[in-house]
Design an enzyme around this catalytic site. Structure first.
Site, PDB file in Angstrom:
ATOM      1  N   ALA A  66       0.817  -1.216   0.000  1.00 45.98           N
ATOM      2  CA  ALA A  66       0.000   0.000   0.000  1.00 45.98           C
ATOM      3  C   ALA A  66       0.852   1.269   0.000  1.00 45.98           C
ATOM      4  O   ALA A  66       0.420   2.303  -0.488  1.00 45.98           O
ATOM      5  CB  ALA A  66      -0.930   0.011   1.211  1.00 45.98           C
ATOM      6  N   LYS A  67       2.049   1.195   0.576  1.00 41.82           N
ATOM      7  CA  LYS A  67       2.993   2.319   0.630  1.00 41.82           C
ATOM      8  C   LYS A  67       2.354   3.569   1.214  1.00 41.82           C
ATOM      9  O   LYS A  67       2.603   4.682   0.757  1.00 41.82           O
ATOM     10  CB  LYS A  67       3.581   2.608  -0.759  1.00 41.82           C
ATOM     11  CG  LYS A  67       4.323   1.430  -1.394  1.00 41.82           C
ATOM     12  CD  LYS A  67       4.942   1.820  -2.726  1.00 41.82           C
ATOM     13  CE  LYS A  67       5.690   0.650  -3.352  1.00 41.82           C
ATOM     14  NZ  LYS A  67       4.752  -0.367  -3.891  1.00 41.82           N
ATOM     15  N   ARG A  68       1.548   3.413   2.244  1.00 45.36           N
ATOM     16  CA  ARG A  68       0.873   4.556   2.844  1.00 45.36           C
ATOM     17  C   ARG A  68       1.832   5.377   3.693  1.00 45.36           C
ATOM     18  O   ARG A  68       2.741   4.847   4.330  1.00 45.36           O
ATOM     19  CB  ARG A  68      -0.294   4.097   3.722  1.00 45.36           C
ATOM     20  CG  ARG A  68      -1.367   3.307   3.000  1.00 45.36           C
ATOM     21  CD  ARG A  68      -1.959   4.045   1.815  1.00 45.36           C
ATOM     22  NE  ARG A  68      -3.157   3.372   1.341  1.00 45.36           N
ATOM     23  CZ  ARG A  68      -3.659   3.501   0.120  1.00 45.36           C
ATOM     24  NH1 ARG A  68      -3.045   4.279  -0.758  1.00 45.36           N
ATOM     25  NH2 ARG A  68      -4.763   2.881  -0.229  1.00 45.36           N
TER      26      ARG A  68
END
Length: 261
Positions: free
Chosen positions: A87-89
């Site tokens: 997700a690389k949030r």
């Protein structure tokens, strides 16, 4: 059981450090057909797979039905296989709290990728979840990792080493969530691995991105790594089955990580 132990057990069971990336590219709006295909990929590749990494962007692109598909897919996967949600949030703490709730509580994935460059406080909502893991972007596989991640600091270190410092801080604080890093195979050469703490690595860049497994040789790391292949299994060499491609990649990775085995 913590995340690292679960991953290590799976690697030992399969003899494989392959992570299969699930990046569906819909050609039409037939969500049911997409779900059938993804389940087939999982079923065929499972014997050779240490973990699965669904990339949430591909499911979001299908709208609400795509997110429902992702939830169902995760729920149906064998529970002994770790699921790493890509997700690389990265956002302020209050927003991150709801990302953590969504991924760890609602979807019940084992780990998630996060962007740490807004600072340690943005990671804290994810840090107290027993049995879970997070992978912080450190040195990504794209050429643009040179723009920020690999830039030198005033003290001679590199920006990505500040991400390693966050790993060490979480250990000093005895946080429940296990932390690892994303290190792209295409940019893992030189002293990169030596510059980072011995923590689990999620390593993209093998296959379509052209990463060289020799970059991993001789690093003497003990934490369990997984090497991700997405396009190379899902879309390339259609004359081979998904199982055959997974088996071939698993063998390549094993030979690189355990020379002479």
């Amino acid at each position: 059981m913590n995340f690292s132990d679960k991953l290590r057990q799976r690697i030992e069971k399969t003899g494989s450090a392959l992570c299969v990336g699930l990046d569906p590219r819909p050609q039409n709006d037939n969500i049911e057909e997409m779900g059938t295909w993804l389940r087939r990929v999982v079923e065929e590749t499972a014997p050779y797979t240490a973990a699965y990494k669904p990339n949430i962007a591909y499911f979001e692109a299908m709208g609400i039905p795509g997110l429902i598909l992702l939830e169902k897919l995760v729920a149906d996967m064998p529970r002994d296989i770790p699921i790493i949600l890509d997700a690389k949030r990265g956002d302020i703490g209050e927003t991150q709290k709801y990302y953590a709730k969504s991924y760890f509580e609602r979807m019940n994935v084992d780990a998630v990728t996060l962007n740490p460059f807004m600072g340690y406080d943005t990671l804290e909502p994810f840090l107290d979840h027993p049995g879970k893991g997070i992978y912080l972007l450190a040195v990504t596989s794209n050429p643009g990792s040179e723009d920020i991640e690999r830039q030198p600091l005033a003290d001679g270190r590199r920006v990505y080493q500040l991400v390693g410092d966050m790993i060490e801080r979480s250990r000093r604080e005895n946080r429940a969530t296990h932390l690892g890093m994303v290190v792209g195979l295409t940019n893992a050469g030189g002293s990169v691995l030596d510059d980072l703490p011995d923590a689990p690595l999620l390593i993209p860049g093998l296959g379509a991105q052209g990463g060289d497994l020799s970059a991993l040789a001789g690093s003497n790391r003990t934490a369990p790594p997984v090497i991700n292949v997405s396009r190379g299994i899902l879309y390339q060499n259609p004359e081979l089955t998904y199982a055959q491609k997974a088996e071939q990649y698993a063998a390549q990775i094993r030979a690189a990580l355990r020379p002479g085995s």
